[in-house]
Each structure stands twice: as structure tokens, then as C-alpha cells.
Design a protein around this motif. Structure first.
Motif, short mmCIF file in Angstrom:
data_model
loop_
_atom_site.label_atom_id
_atom_site.label_comp_id
_atom_site.label_asym_id
_atom_site.label_seq_id
_atom_site.Cartn_x
_atom_site.Cartn_y
_atom_site.Cartn_z
N ASP A 270 0.96 -1.26 -0.05
CA ASP A 270 -0.12 -0.17 0.10
C ASP A 270 0.79 1.19 -0.14
N ARG B 102 0.07 3.97 0.82
CA ARG B 102 -0.15 5.20 1.89
C ARG B 102 0.36 4.36 3.13
N ALA B 103 0.94 3.25 3.29
CA ALA B 103 1.38 2.61 4.51
C ALA B 103 2.14 3.52 5.13
N THR B 104 2.08 3.51 6.56
CA THR B 104 3.08 4.36 7.56
C THR B 104 4.17 3.52 7.89
N LEU B 105 5.26 4.31 8.28
CA LEU B 105 6.59 3.60 8.77
C LEU B 105 6.47 3.51 10.19
N ARG B 106 7.06 2.63 10.66
CA ARG B 106 7.19 2.22 12.12
C ARG B 106 8.69 1.73 12.28
N ASP C 294 1.09 -1.75 7.62
CA ASP C 294 -0.24 -1.33 7.01
C ASP C 294 -1.11 -0.69 8.18
N SER C 295 -1.73 0.17 7.86
CA SER C 295 -2.38 0.97 8.67
C SER C 295 -3.88 0.15 9.34
N TYR D 12 13.19 1.60 9.94
CA TYR D 12 12.10 2.00 9.56
C TYR D 12 11.11 0.97 8.56
N PRO E 120 7.43 -0.42 6.47
CA PRO E 120 6.16 0.18 6.26
C PRO E 120 5.20 -0.92 7.06
#
Length: 64
Positions: free
Chosen positions: A45, A47-51, A63-64, A59, A61
């Protein structure tokens, strides 16, 4: 120290640094290429955020 010895040491240090930088560049480019292929295939995705991974400090990706 003779100047030739200092120059030889500087050349060795420069060669070692160039080798490390080239290896790191190839590693980063491989990661970016893999991510681009995953985005193109639709498996990632965009639009996935990084953690941050606490074990490695990298870091990744998520999935939200």
C-alpha cells in the motif's frame, strides 16, 4: 614518518571508504528497487505508514 608512508596510508583509507560507500549504495538501491516492484505489483500500500523496528532500528512500512 616518511611522506610516502603517509600517502600510502591515506590511499588505503580512501579505498576502504569507497568500498564501504559503494556497498551501502548497492544495499539501499536494492531495497528501493524491491519496494518499487512491490508497489508496481500492488502488494504494498503506497499509503502505508512507517514504524521503527526496535530490534534493528530500521523503519519499515506497516499497514494501517
Amino acid at each position: 614518518m616518511p611522506p610516502l608512508f603517509v600517502l600510502a596510508l591515506g590511499a588505503l583509507g580512501t579505498a576502504a571508504l569507497a568500498k564501504v560507500l559503494a556497498r551501502e549504495s548497492r544495499r539501499v538501491n536494492a531495497e528501493l528497487d524491491a519496494q518499487r516492484r512491490a508497489e508496481k505489483a500492488g502488494t504494498l500500500d503506497p499509503r502505508a505508514t512507517l514504524r521503527r523496528d526496535p530490534a534493528t532500528g530500521e523503519y519499515r512500512p506497516i499497514d494501517s
